[in-house]
Design a protein around this motif. Structure first.
Motif, PDB file in Angstrom:
ATOM      1  N   THR A  20      39.351  -9.500 -32.012  1.00  0.00           N
ATOM      2  CA  THR A  20      40.355 -10.020 -32.832  1.00  0.00           C
ATOM      3  C   THR A  20      41.507 -10.662 -32.051  1.00  0.00           C
ATOM      4  O   THR A  20      42.426 -10.630 -32.239  1.00  0.00           O
ATOM      5  N   SER A  21      40.853 -11.537 -30.362  1.00  0.00           N
ATOM      6  CA  SER A  21      41.009 -12.184 -30.312  1.00  0.00           C
ATOM      7  C   SER A  21      41.374 -12.965 -29.566  1.00  0.00           C
ATOM      8  O   SER A  21      40.117 -13.181 -29.095  1.00  0.00           O
ATOM      9  N   VAL A  22      41.845 -14.218 -28.775  1.00  0.00           N
ATOM     10  CA  VAL A  22      42.252 -15.016 -28.204  1.00  0.00           C
ATOM     11  C   VAL A  22      42.940 -15.672 -26.539  1.00  0.00           C
ATOM     12  O   VAL A  22      44.002 -14.880 -27.101  1.00  0.00           O
ATOM     13  N   GLY A  23      42.117 -15.761 -25.773  1.00  0.00           N
ATOM     14  CA  GLY A  23      43.540 -16.053 -24.532  1.00  0.00           C
ATOM     15  C   GLY A  23      42.904 -16.746 -23.072  1.00  0.00           C
ATOM     16  O   GLY A  23      41.622 -17.823 -23.256  1.00  0.00           O
ATOM     17  N   ARG A  24      44.296 -16.754 -23.076  1.00  0.00           N
ATOM     18  CA  ARG A  24      43.547 -17.653 -21.400  1.00  0.00           C
ATOM     19  C   ARG A  24      44.442 -17.852 -20.538  1.00  0.00           C
ATOM     20  O   ARG A  24      45.595 -17.189 -21.073  1.00  0.00           O
ATOM     21  N   ILE A  25      43.710 -17.526 -19.504  1.00  0.00           N
ATOM     22  CA  ILE A  25      44.857 -17.759 -18.087  1.00  0.00           C
ATOM     23  C   ILE A  25      44.704 -19.274 -17.764  1.00  0.00           C
ATOM     24  O   ILE A  25      43.666 -19.563 -17.251  1.00  0.00           O
ATOM     25  N   LYS A  26      45.884 -19.330 -17.072  1.00  0.00           N
ATOM     26  CA  LYS A  26      46.268 -20.748 -16.034  1.00  0.00           C
ATOM     27  C   LYS A  26      46.295 -20.918 -14.354  1.00  0.00           C
ATOM     28  O   LYS A  26      46.954 -20.634 -14.687  1.00  0.00           O
ATOM     29  N   ILE A  27      45.631 -21.300 -14.262  1.00  0.00           N
ATOM     30  CA  ILE A  27      45.521 -21.130 -12.850  1.00  0.00           C
ATOM     31  C   ILE A  27      46.527 -22.097 -11.678  1.00  0.00           C
ATOM     32  O   ILE A  27      45.406 -23.226 -12.250  1.00  0.00           O
ATOM     33  N   ASN A  28      47.345 -21.836 -10.741  1.00  0.00           N
ATOM     34  CA  ASN A  28      47.503 -23.010  -9.839  1.00  0.00           C
ATOM     35  C   ASN A  28      46.638 -22.855  -9.028  1.00  0.00           C
ATOM     36  O   ASN A  28      47.764 -21.871  -7.989  1.00  0.00           O
ATOM     37  N   ASN A  29      45.163 -22.801  -8.327  1.00  0.00           N
ATOM     38  CA  ASN A  29      45.071 -22.324  -7.208  1.00  0.00           C
ATOM     39  C   ASN A  29      44.788 -23.333  -6.017  1.00  0.00           C
ATOM     40  O   ASN A  29      43.825 -23.364  -5.947  1.00  0.00           O
ATOM     41  N   THR A  30      45.984 -23.440  -6.067  1.00  0.00           N
ATOM     42  CA  THR A  30      45.937 -24.729  -4.761  1.00  0.00           C
ATOM     43  C   THR A  30      45.938 -24.164  -3.491  1.00  0.00           C
ATOM     44  O   THR A  30      45.877 -24.593  -2.761  1.00  0.00           O
ATOM     45  N   ASP A  31      46.430 -23.035  -3.105  1.00  0.00           N
ATOM     46  CA  ASP A  31      46.249 -22.141  -1.687  1.00  0.00           C
ATOM     47  C   ASP A  31      44.251 -21.792  -1.773  1.00  0.00           C
ATOM     48  O   ASP A  31      44.123 -21.417  -0.763  1.00  0.00           O
ATOM     49  N   GLY A  32      43.857 -22.264  -2.349  1.00  0.00           N
ATOM     50  CA  GLY A  32      42.390 -22.122  -2.283  1.00  0.00           C
ATOM     51  C   GLY A  32      41.701 -20.465  -2.571  1.00  0.00           C
ATOM     52  O   GLY A  32      40.963 -20.017  -2.152  1.00  0.00           O
ATOM     53  N   SER A  33      42.285 -19.180  -3.045  1.00  0.00           N
ATOM     54  CA  SER A  33      42.696 -17.986  -2.969  1.00  0.00           C
ATOM     55  C   SER A  33      41.139 -18.031  -3.199  1.00  0.00           C
ATOM     56  O   SER A  33      41.212 -16.239  -2.914  1.00  0.00           O
ATOM     57  N   LEU A  34      41.268 -18.753  -4.823  1.00  0.00           N
ATOM     58  CA  LEU A  34      40.107 -18.113  -5.623  1.00  0.00           C
ATOM     59  C   LEU A  34      38.698 -19.015  -5.746  1.00  0.00           C
ATOM     60  O   LEU A  34      39.444 -20.560  -5.447  1.00  0.00           O
ATOM     61  N   ILE A  35      38.116 -18.053  -5.395  1.00  0.00           N
ATOM     62  CA  ILE A  35      36.134 -19.728  -4.446  1.00  0.00           C
ATOM     63  C   ILE A  35      35.710 -19.497  -5.833  1.00  0.00           C
ATOM     64  O   ILE A  35      34.807 -18.080  -6.372  1.00  0.00           O
ATOM     65  N   GLN A  36      35.247 -20.358  -6.441  1.00  0.00           N
ATOM     66  CA  GLN A  36      34.441 -20.499  -7.082  1.00  0.00           C
ATOM     67  C   GLN A  36      33.464 -20.546  -6.654  1.00  0.00           C
ATOM     68  O   GLN A  36      32.566 -21.247  -5.586  1.00  0.00           O
ATOM     69  N   LYS A  37      32.008 -19.233  -7.045  1.00  0.00           N
ATOM     70  CA  LYS A  37      30.787 -19.324  -6.868  1.00  0.00           C
ATOM     71  C   LYS A  37      29.711 -20.571  -6.921  1.00  0.00           C
ATOM     72  O   LYS A  37      30.325 -21.479  -7.524  1.00  0.00           O
ATOM     73  N   THR A  38      28.767 -21.021  -5.464  1.00  0.00           N
ATOM     74  CA  THR A  38      27.882 -21.842  -5.387  1.00  0.00           C
ATOM     75  C   THR A  38      27.372 -22.141  -6.617  1.00  0.00           C
ATOM     76  O   THR A  38      27.464 -23.559  -6.899  1.00  0.00           O
TER      77      THR A  38
END
Lengths: 698, 328, 236
Positions: free
Chosen positions: A351-369
């Protein structure tokens, strides 16, 4: 001579295949490279996808590559030619594509890859090269295969085309659909609506840059067009409300609830700070009920389809989607789990739709390989926590609102009732003579009284249901707990037996045997509430009637032995299936059996051979279940009344068993008939249910 | 022969006056103890009963007496308590209605120093020493001449039982300092050989405990003080009451064994009188039910008193009624 | 019930007969008796509704005391319950006690029968060493000299609540000189039937109740046959 470490071609296959498992995800990785090349559009075409020899082309209008860039970058597996944080040259985009192993996997989807590219820096020039994977298979080491980069003249504009040929895997419709969806969601589809939704307030968080015309990826198939039509259409204004959490650079967060126009209805600062990169979380929540759509231009089913396509909460890092968040079955914020706790004011993924908009400039979020999601580190945990807090905050606010609304409703109902009464009074005094008036008043009074009485009895029923539900839950909780003392009894018995001197063993064994019998009886009794509440039984689906009744009878065996009653079950020869939940059918059967047990125990009723007979069969249209006993039939209460709640002939009985039976059968779209006394010597209940054969039955 | 039996009824009060085949009951809490005892004594008629004040632990048994089919109650004295809107008060009214309907009981709704003033039971004269008529009329909920609150307990009747000139017994109900002052203001003679201490030896609601004990002890000047208490309920009698009483060098007897005196119950039967005692089956009795001889000295028969003292000396760990050695 | 203090030195009976439909429970009781050197005797079989035959079989065992389980229907020993057995034995002054689990379903049933069942003990509290006391309670009852807890007194019964459902009426009552603040359920079967329809909250009934009972489950009601309507009580 100098030696080199060399690689067997096997390593290429293994590395690629293991890192990106799906075709669609592989293609998306290549499309991302287009984005990194400051392309504004990217076209993807599929040729002969089902032939086992298909091909895919990914064509972008980016800045292309020079011969040197191909040599130093594109052909070097695993190198990223830009340091993390460096932006693209033209539109200052944050690079999102994978230059490493993910790209290798994508390139290896077929037998051959042809790269054609026209660099913006060298207009009129075109470079091309091809990788023939079959050649690598033959070679001893990777380095043995020689590659040539051809340079030709062209008048085409800059851009890059990657053509993957000889794809042996069949690209099914499902894969195409998935690919279409991934491509659509790749570039934030929400962004298009930001202006209309946020009143421009979010713009302040964007960094200044040369105006980026945006990026879109188009899959040139029919499926894509359909999907594009669906996803492309905006139903955001049909949302009931929108929950927003904005995390600022200093770790403070603002929570908001907005109405469908985007106007802020509630706003509060979070009580805590969060250690995650700045982001904005939006969740559009829809109320999918006929009522709420009756006055709108869009239809309920449109919105429902749209929601199903768009899915859950998507994460966009600098404008490009990070899978798998918000994908099918992905509920990384635990919306559905939270909903279990208080379903009324909580959104679900449906019943919902959502979005998280991230400014990952400091790179503290790391995408997996493998490019599927972020590493579950502290920053990501904080992001999730902040979103969770926002949802909880919103739920609290909405709950309060709803209570207020209920109170107001109550009040307005009262006012309405008062007005109705005065209207009635006016009409009556106009139309009736005083003598007739008395009669009318009396009739109205008795009607009102009856209505009130009905409401009262419903309230009482509800109270009883609640207390019974509580009792049920508690008995289940303690049934779980009883395992421990049972185990203790077992051990204690063994220990005691060892202490008994040999000459007394025989005497002791008799008593120990009794303890063991009692222990067995106890554990079989306590397993019943557990079974009835076991989770899988609550799901709606296909029920095998015979299996369900059979295992119920088996489970009740210790109880029927306790009541000196023989239960026989004669299932039909063929399988019988109905649609519903097993819990409903269990409830029907167990209540009817308990009903029989109680009938046997009536004071002054004699039956030397207590029997309960259950049979199932199917006639041309229905599935029939018959339960009968020889407990003397129904007496002391009229047959029509046995279904009423609270009617019981057992002292201190709740009188709910047969009411539950009736209601459950109604839920299963069935009917039940009762014969108060039969030749067998007791009551007979015949249940008729709709079979499920047109859908599942074989 | 005239005597008074002060029953062990746990928390509550209940006394039976016997004189020349005339019988009188003062207060009775819930339970069947009084009814069973009267039946076993072959008493089928109670000439008069008093309810000292409107509390459950003094009324409930009288309700049973009013409805009894085997025992007739001829006359009941009590003060109405307008403040009491309690369920038990309505139950009492119902019981009175039952008795009135049967025409068997005369209910007199004043119990003051002027009306009835004195009531005779056989050879025994019962003097109502409190409340005064004006005090009772003011009633609970009002204030006395010093502006102190008058409660249900304040208007407890003080009944002094005497045979001829012999030292008597004072039954004090739940009277507090306000009620006691009412009696003292009118110079009532409260002296008695035995005092059944007010309020089961519980703390008076709103006054200096020691001053209250001093006041009542000097007004009554008893040689025996009885506490009609329930073991484990309300922690009675309170040490703040018992120690100043004990320091007056007078004998003390509690119907039940206070928790402070002995942590565990004591199952010892030898010293108890043959009357029913509520605490007997559970080992909760101390003196149990006590007979006081009105024709003689107004105290217990010496043999029972000795046996009880020996019981305390031998078996009770920390008796409050014993003055600590330092004081001696 | 009664503590040991009231009956300090009563010898338990030497033979005891057990009526229990559950063989496990029966064997367990018999072992308990044997441990106290009491010879157990059991009655077993199918009696249906033939209570006379069961009583005859019990008497034939020759025991001076009988322990009877309340629910005899479960395993189909009989179609009547144990309190009927105790009642029937009581008619010929045969001492007997009832054992029960005091489940909610039979508490009210027991209250109805309690006037004729001198001793009811829950299975948890059953203590073989008390058998002498139990037998004595029966003996005193048959000698018309019941123990304090079993002595009936004419008593007020206040009606505090009435719950009339589909096919039965439930009364919540207080007994002022038992425990004035505890409302209990009085089975309508205990009340003279002509009084039931006129009952209203606030009314009082008069009946014979053993107000010396310690526990709610020990209360019995007899001759509840007089009513005092709420409006007859002055001041209410």
């Amino acid at each position: 001579m100098t030696d080199h470490l060399k690689f067997s071609p096997d390593i290429l296959r293994r590395l690629g295949e293991e890192l990106v498992p799906d075709i669609d995800q592989g293609i998306v990785e290549l499309v991302k490279n287009g984005y990194d090349a400051d392309a504004t559009t990217c076209k993807i075409t599929l040729a002969d996808p089902m032939s086992g020899n298909g091909s895919i082309a990914i064509i972008d209008d980016g800045i292309g590559m020079t011969g040197n860039q191909i040599r130093k970058g594109w052909l070097v597996i695993g190198r990223s030619d830009k340091a993390k944080g460096a932006l693209t040259s033209k539109f200052k985009r944050v690079p999102v594509g994978d230059k490493g192993l993910g790209r290798l996997a994508a390139l290896r989807l077929g037998n051959r890859v042809i790269l054609t590219t026209r660099p913006a820096s060298e207009p009129g020039k075109q470079y091309s090269t091809s990788l023939d994977w079959l050649e690598y298979e033959k070679a001893d080491v990777v380095e043995d295969v020689a590659l040539a980069i051809a340079e030709t003249e062209t008048d085409l504009p800059h851009g890059t085309e990657i053509r993957i040929e000889g794809i042996e895997a069949r690209i099914t419709r499902t894969t195409v659909n998935k690919l279409a969806r991934s491509l659509l969601l790749l570039s934030d589809p929400f962004a298009r609506f930001d202006d209309q939704l946020s009143n421009g307030r979010l713009k302040s968080t964007k960094r200044s840059r040369i105006i980026d015309p945006g990026f879109s990826a188009n899959l040139l198939t029919m499926e894509f067009k359909d999907l594009q039509a669906k996803v492309g259409k905006s139903y955001f204004s049909d949302a009931e409300y929108r929950i927003q959490a904005e995390l600022h650079a200093n770790g403070n967060a603002t929570f908001r609830i907005m109405d469908w126009k985007g106007e802020i209805v509630h706003e509060a600062m979070a009580g805590d700070t969060f250690h995650a990169p700045p982001f904005t979380f939006d969740l559009w929540v829809f109320v999918l009920s006929k009522d709420s759509f009756s006055t709108r231009s869009s239809t309920l089913s449109e919105v429902r389809d749209w929601l199903a396509e768009l899915g859950g909460v998507h994460v966009y890092e600098d404008g490009i989607r990070v899978p798998p968040y918000g994908g099918e079955e992905n509920d990384f914020l635990g919306l559905n789990l939270r909903r279990v706790r208080s379903p009324e004011v909580r959104p679900s993924t449906n019943t919902s739709v959502g979005r998280i908009k991230i400014n990952n400039t400091d790179g503290s979020l790391i995408q997996k390989t493998d490019r599927i999601g972020y590493v579950e580190n502290y920053a990501f945990g904080e992001l999730k926590r902040a979103c969770g807090e926002a949802l909880d905050w919103a739920a609290r606010i909405l709950l309060k609102e709803r209570e207020r609304k209920r109170e107001a409703d109550k009040q307005s109902k009262k006012e309405k009732a008062a007005k109705a009464t005065s209207d009635l009074e006016r009409v009556l005094s106009k139309n009736f003579k005083p003598t007739e008036r008395k009669k009318v008043d009396k009739a109205i009074q008795s009607y009102v009284k009856a209505t009130e009485k009905e409401a009262d009895s419903l309230r009482e029923d509800l109270e009883l249901y609640r207390s019974l539900a509580t009792a049920g839950m508690i008995s289940a909780v303690f049934a779980h707990e009883i395992g421990k003392p049972l185990g203790l009894i077992d051990n204690a018995i063994k220990g005691l037996i060892r202490l008994v001197p040999d000459e007394d063993q025989r005497k002791a064994n008799a008593r120990v045997g009794r303890i063991q019998t009692s222990r067995t009886r106890l554990s079989s009794f306590v397993s019943i509430p557990l079974r009835l509440l076991s989770k899988h039984k609550r799901r709606t689906g296909r029920i095998d009637v015979n299996r369900c009744i059979g295992s119920m009878v088996e489970m009740l065996e210790p109880i029927s032995a306790n009541y000196d009653t023989l239960i026989t079950f004669k299932p039909s020869e063929t399988g019988l299936f109905v649609n519903g939940t097993e819990a409903l059918l269990d409830g029907i059967i167990i209540n009817l059996i308990l009903n029989s047990f109680n009938a046997f125990l009536r004071d002054n009723f004699e039956q030397d051979k207590r029997r309960i007979k259950i049979e199932t069969w199917s006639d041309t249209t229905n599935i029939l279940i018959r339960i009968e006993d020889n407990a003397g039939g129904i007496d002391g209460v009229s047959v029509e009344d046995i279904w009423l709640p609270g009617v019981t002939t057992v002292a201190d009985g709740t009188g709910f068993g047969l009411t539950i039976v009736r209601d459950s059968i109604k839920d299963l779209n069935g009917t039940i008939r009762v014969d108060p006394i039969t030749d067998f010597g007791g009551a007979r209940f015949t249940i008729s249910l709709r079979p499920m054969r047109e859908l599942f039955g074989r | 022969m005239s005597d008074v039996v002060v029953f062990d009824v746990a928390h509550g009060n209940c006394s039976l006056v016997r004189s020349q085949s005339a019988y009188c009951v003062v207060d009775a809490p819930l339970g069947a103890l009084l009814l069973n005892t009267l039946e076993d004594m072959g008493i089928s008629c109670i000439d008069v009963a008093f309810i000292s004040h409107a509390d459950k632990d003094h009324i409930a048994g009288v309700i049973g007496l009013l409805s009894s089919a085997t025992i007739q109650l001829k006359k009941l004295y009590l003060n109405p308590d307008s403040q009491k809107r309690t369920k038990i008060w309505r139950d009492l009214l119902a019981a009175v209605s039952v008795a009135e309907r049967q025409g068997s009981c005369e209910v007199i709704s004043t119990l003051t120093t002027t009306m009835p003033g004195t009531v005779t039971v056989g050879d025994v004269v019962i003097h109502v020493e409190a409340p005064s008529a004006s005090f009772a009329l003011a009633g609970s909920g009002s204030v006395d001449t010093q502006g102190r609150h008058i409660t249900s307990n304040s208007i407890s009747a003080l009944l002094r039982l005497k045979q001829g000139d012999r030292p008597g017994i004072l039954l004090a109900g739940d009277i507090d300092e306000v009620g006691l002052d009412d009696a003292l203001n009118y110079d009532r003679d409260l002296t008695a050989q035995t005092l059944v201490f007010p309020h089961h030896g519980g703390l008076p609601a709103s006054s200096d405990t020691t001053a209250f004990v001093d006041k009542i002890m000097s007004a009554v000047n008893p040689s025996l003080v009885i506490f009609s208490n329930g073991r484990g309920k309300h922690d009675n009698p309170r040490p703040e009451i018992v120690s100043p009483v004990a320091r007056k060098r007078c004998a003390i007897a509690c119907t039940q064994l206070a928790g402070r005196c002995s942590k565990s119950p004591i199952f010892n039967l030898g010293h108890l009188e043959p009357h029913r005692a509520y605490g007997q089956p559970t080992g909760a009795s101390c003196a149990g039910s006590m007979t006081l001889d009105l024709a003689e000295h107004g105290r217990r028969p010496a043999s029972y008193e000795r046996a009880h003292q020996k019981f305390i000396d031998d078996l009770v760990e920390t008796p409050m009624c014993r003055v600590p050695r330092l004081d001696k | 019930m009664l503590g040991t203090v009231e009956f300090p030195d009563i010898e338990p009976p030497r033979f005891v007969t057990i009526v229990d439909d559950d063989p496990e429970d029966r064997e367990d009781l018999m072992d308990q008796l044997r441990d106290h050197n009491i010879e157990p005797r059991a009655v077993d079989g199918r009696y249906g509704s033939d209570i006379d035959r069961l009583i005859a079989d019990v008497r034939a065992t020759g025991s001076p005391f009988v322990i009877c389980d309340h629910r005899l229907q479960i395993k189909n020993l009989a179609s009547f319950n144990g309190s009927s057995v105790i009642k029937a034995l009581g008619l010929s002054k045969h001492p007997a006690m009832l054992l029960t689990m005091y489940q909610s379903t039979n508490r009210l049933e027991l209250r109805e029968a309690r006037a004729d069942v001198p001793v009811v003990v829950s299975r948890h509290d059953f203590d073989v060493s008390q058998l002498g006391t139990y037998a004595e309670i029966c003996r005193r009852e048959f000698a018309n000299d019941p123990v304090d807890a079993r002595r009936a007194h004419r008593t007020l019964i206040g009606i505090k609540g009435i719950n009339r459902t589909y096919n039965h009426t439930e009364l919540y009552v207080t007994i002022p000189n038992w425990r004035p603040d505890d409302a209990i359920i009085l089975p309508v079967a205990c009340i003279a039937s002509d009084l039931v329809p006129q009952l209203e909250v606030g009314d009082y009934l008069l009946g014979d109740v053993n107000v010396g009972a310690k526990e709610e489950d020990d209360l019995f009601f007899k001759n509840v046959n007089e009513i005092m309507k709420a409006n007859e009580v002055t001041g209410s």
